[in-house]
Write a protein that holds these residues in place. Structure first.
Motif, PDB file in Angstrom:
ATOM      1  N   UNK A 229       0.816  -1.195   0.000  1.00 42.53           N
ATOM      2  CA  UNK A 229       0.000   0.000   0.000  1.00 42.53           C
ATOM      3  C   UNK A 229       0.865   1.267   0.000  1.00 42.53           C
ATOM      4  N   UNK A 230       2.058   1.200   0.583  1.00 48.74           N
ATOM      5  CA  UNK A 230       2.873   2.399   0.772  1.00 48.74           C
ATOM      6  C   UNK A 230       4.046   2.525  -0.190  1.00 48.74           C
ATOM      7  N   UNK A 231       4.477   1.431  -0.807  1.00 53.40           N
ATOM      8  CA  UNK A 231       5.654   1.489  -1.666  1.00 53.40           C
ATOM      9  C   UNK A 231       5.271   1.236  -3.116  1.00 53.40           C
ATOM     10  N   UNK A 232       6.184   1.635  -4.002  1.00 61.43           N
ATOM     11  CA  UNK A 232       5.940   1.494  -5.450  1.00 61.43           C
ATOM     12  C   UNK A 232       6.412   0.134  -5.942  1.00 61.43           C
ATOM     13  N   UNK A 233       5.891  -0.223  -7.111  1.00 58.57           N
ATOM     14  CA  UNK A 233       6.235  -1.477  -7.773  1.00 58.57           C
ATOM     15  C   UNK A 233       7.032  -1.186  -9.033  1.00 58.57           C
ATOM     16  N   UNK A 248      18.347   5.815  -0.902  1.00 59.60           N
ATOM     17  CA  UNK A 248      17.344   5.942   0.147  1.00 59.60           C
ATOM     18  C   UNK A 248      17.064   7.406   0.434  1.00 59.60           C
ATOM     19  N   UNK A 249      15.785   7.746   0.523  1.00 58.44           N
ATOM     20  CA  UNK A 249      15.346   9.112   0.811  1.00 58.44           C
ATOM     21  C   UNK A 249      14.405   9.058   2.012  1.00 58.44           C
ATOM     22  N   UNK A 250      14.766   9.826   3.053  1.00 54.95           N
ATOM     23  CA  UNK A 250      13.936   9.927   4.238  1.00 54.95           C
ATOM     24  C   UNK A 250      13.316  11.322   4.290  1.00 54.95           C
ATOM     25  N   UNK A 251      12.018  11.356   4.404  1.00 59.62           N
ATOM     26  CA  UNK A 251      11.291  12.626   4.475  1.00 59.62           C
ATOM     27  C   UNK A 251      10.619  12.718   5.839  1.00 59.62           C
ATOM     28  N   UNK A 252      10.927  13.784   6.566  1.00 53.24           N
ATOM     29  CA  UNK A 252      10.360  13.966   7.904  1.00 53.24           C
ATOM     30  C   UNK A 252       9.675  15.321   7.972  1.00 53.24           C
ATOM     31  N   UNK A 258       8.583   9.375   6.546  1.00 53.54           N
ATOM     32  CA  UNK A 258       8.411   8.358   5.510  1.00 53.54           C
ATOM     33  C   UNK A 258       9.758   8.044   4.869  1.00 53.54           C
ATOM     34  N   UNK A 259       9.846   6.829   4.321  1.00 52.14           N
ATOM     35  CA  UNK A 259      11.060   6.352   3.660  1.00 52.14           C
ATOM     36  C   UNK A 259      10.690   5.989   2.227  1.00 52.14           C
ATOM     37  N   UNK A 260      11.506   6.450   1.313  1.00 48.00           N
ATOM     38  CA  UNK A 260      11.243   6.206  -0.107  1.00 48.00           C
ATOM     39  C   UNK A 260      12.515   5.713  -0.781  1.00 48.00           C
ATOM     40  N   UNK A 261      12.341   4.729  -1.665  1.00 48.69           N
ATOM     41  CA  UNK A 261      13.462   4.221  -2.455  1.00 48.69           C
ATOM     42  C   UNK A 261      13.428   4.852  -3.836  1.00 48.69           C
ATOM     43  N   UNK A 262      14.574   5.343  -4.236  1.00 48.76           N
ATOM     44  CA  UNK A 262      14.742   5.802  -5.612  1.00 48.76           C
ATOM     45  C   UNK A 262      15.763   4.903  -6.288  1.00 48.76           C
ATOM     46  N   UNK A 295      22.553   8.942   2.468  1.00 49.29           N
ATOM     47  CA  UNK A 295      21.107   8.931   2.693  1.00 49.29           C
ATOM     48  C   UNK A 295      20.616  10.363   2.532  1.00 49.29           C
ATOM     49  N   UNK A 296      19.699  10.554   1.662  1.00 48.02           N
ATOM     50  CA  UNK A 296      19.129  11.885   1.449  1.00 48.02           C
ATOM     51  C   UNK A 296      18.001  12.112   2.453  1.00 48.02           C
ATOM     52  N   UNK A 297      18.182  13.131   3.283  1.00 47.73           N
ATOM     53  CA  UNK A 297      17.187  13.464   4.299  1.00 47.73           C
ATOM     54  C   UNK A 297      16.513  14.777   3.928  1.00 47.73           C
ATOM     55  N   UNK A 298      15.221  14.724   3.816  1.00 47.85           N
ATOM     56  CA  UNK A 298      14.419  15.896   3.463  1.00 47.85           C
ATOM     57  C   UNK A 298      13.567  16.256   4.677  1.00 47.85           C
ATOM     58  N   UNK A 299      13.744  17.463   5.139  1.00 47.42           N
ATOM     59  CA  UNK A 299      12.954  17.955   6.267  1.00 47.42           C
ATOM     60  C   UNK A 299      12.023  19.068   5.783  1.00 47.42           C
ATOM     61  N   UNK A 300      10.779  18.960   6.183  1.00 46.01           N
ATOM     62  CA  UNK A 300       9.790  19.975   5.841  1.00 46.01           C
ATOM     63  C   UNK A 300       9.761  21.007   6.965  1.00 46.01           C
TER      64      UNK A 300
END
Length: 355
Positions: A229-233, A248-252, A258-262, A295-300
């Motif tokens: 439900x949360x990750x891409x195929x 790996x991309x972490x968005x907080x 959330x954790x996203x794979x690119x 690790x790419x960390x994205x902070x909002x």
């Protein structure tokens, strides 16, 4: 009798002159001769000035200037009030826009090892022939492709129903991914499929953050449903070697993370050298590797500062209060001037009515 009447008429004439001329008499004590001679002072200039000042045109000009000045002041303060209201509206709008649209702050964190990711493959009718770990971007030449070989990967099979409505049962092969990014660890997998009824053959896979979370999960079917439900195929096709490089991309944000794979993938054609009878089995090759040790960390970040907005609004409301107070004083002054003008006008009309 004639002398008495003459004396009376002279007295009345003298009284009329005194009442008509309201100006004080001037006496010069220093010069007695001039007083004896009875020379009268010249009042012509002062009388002209008094007439000019007391004329209706001069009073009208002064009243007109005062009214114009009052109207200009009222217009200026109305303009300042409009600017203050616009500034308050703009401040509130900017604050809400910054609150709803946070700014992204991107940082890169360098690591020596990643937590092993989970690689969930959905082979369908395909069979896993081999799964091996290699290092330093080196894959040895294939030996007997299309035949099962000894592997060194950790994997488990999970059967579950998809998270969406009316989905059939799925069978997933979950493999423990590479972790040693400094030595460029990779996983090389080989699948074989002998028959297919589909027009295009491909194997679907999914990446999730930590394989250990899957291994420690008490309900792995539910865990896979949540991951789907949360990750891409993604997919890789038969007859090619698909090299997948993961990042790996972490968005907080304020309340969630959330954790996203690119991924970046390159595809190379497999040169099939098998005998013709064996070519009926289609082969799939996939390589999974970390792209770099970052690790790419994205902070909002919310850049809206409520205290600065409150300070601006306080200044705006203070300006509005001052403008309202000035408007009140101006109206009172206009009323007072109006009453004074009516009072003076009434005084001017009284002698006319008395006559």
């Amino acid at each position: 009798m004639l002398r008495k009447e003459t004396s009376r008429s002279y007295q009345e004439f003298s009284d009329d002159d005194d009442e008509g001329d309201a100006r004080p008499r001037v006496y010069y004590e220093d010069d007695a001769n001039e007083h004896v001679e009875g020379e009268e002072p010249d009042y012509s200039t002062s009388q002209e000035d008094d007439i000019r000042e007391s004329s209706p045109s001069m009073r009208f000009n002064k009243a007109c200037l005062k009214n114009v000045f009052t109207v200009v002041l009222i217009f200026i303060y109305l303009l300042l009030t409009a600017v203050a209201i616009f500034l308050a509206y703009q401040t509130i709008s900017d604050f809400m826009e910054k609150l709803n649209n946070p700014v992204m702050s991107v940082t890169y964190k360098e690591v020596d090892r990643f937590s092993p990711p989970g690689i969930a493959l959905f082979p369908g009718n395909a069979q896993l022939l081999s799964c091996r770990h290699h290092y330093h971007d080196y894959i040895p030449p294939l030996v007997d492709p299309g035949k099962p070989q000894i592997g060194d990967c950790w994997f488990e099979e999970v059967t579950y129903f998809g998270p969406f409505a009316n989905e059939s049962e799925k069978k997933a092969l979950v493999v423990r991914g590479p972790s040693d990014v400094r030595n460029k660890e990779l996983i090389f997998m080989q699948f074989s499929q002998n028959q297919t009824e589909e027009d295009f053959s491909a194997i679907t896979y999914m990446l999730f953050a930590k394989y250990n979370d899957f291994a420690k999960s008490a309900n792995r079917s539910k865990f896979m449903r949540d991951c789907e439900r949360n990750y891409s195929m993604w997919t890789f096709s038969g007859g090619f070697r698909t090299w997948v490089k993961m990042s790996l991309v972490k968005t907080s944000g304020n309340r969630s993370e959330s954790v996203e794979f690119r991924q970046e993938s390159t595809v190379v054609t497999f040169n099939d050298k098998r005998p013709n009878p064996e070519k009926t089995n289609q082969l799939f090759f996939a390589v999974f590797e970390w792209r770099d040790p970052f690790i790419q960390e994205i902070r909002l970040l919310v850049t809206a500062n409520p205290w600065s907005s409150v300070a601006i609004l306080c200044g705006v409301f203070m300006a509005l209060f001052k403008a309202a107070n000035f408007a009140k004083l101006t109206i009172q002054w206009i009323i007072r001037m109006r009453k004074r003008h009516l009072r003076n006008k009434q005084r001017e009309l009284n002698p006319i009515t008395d006559n």
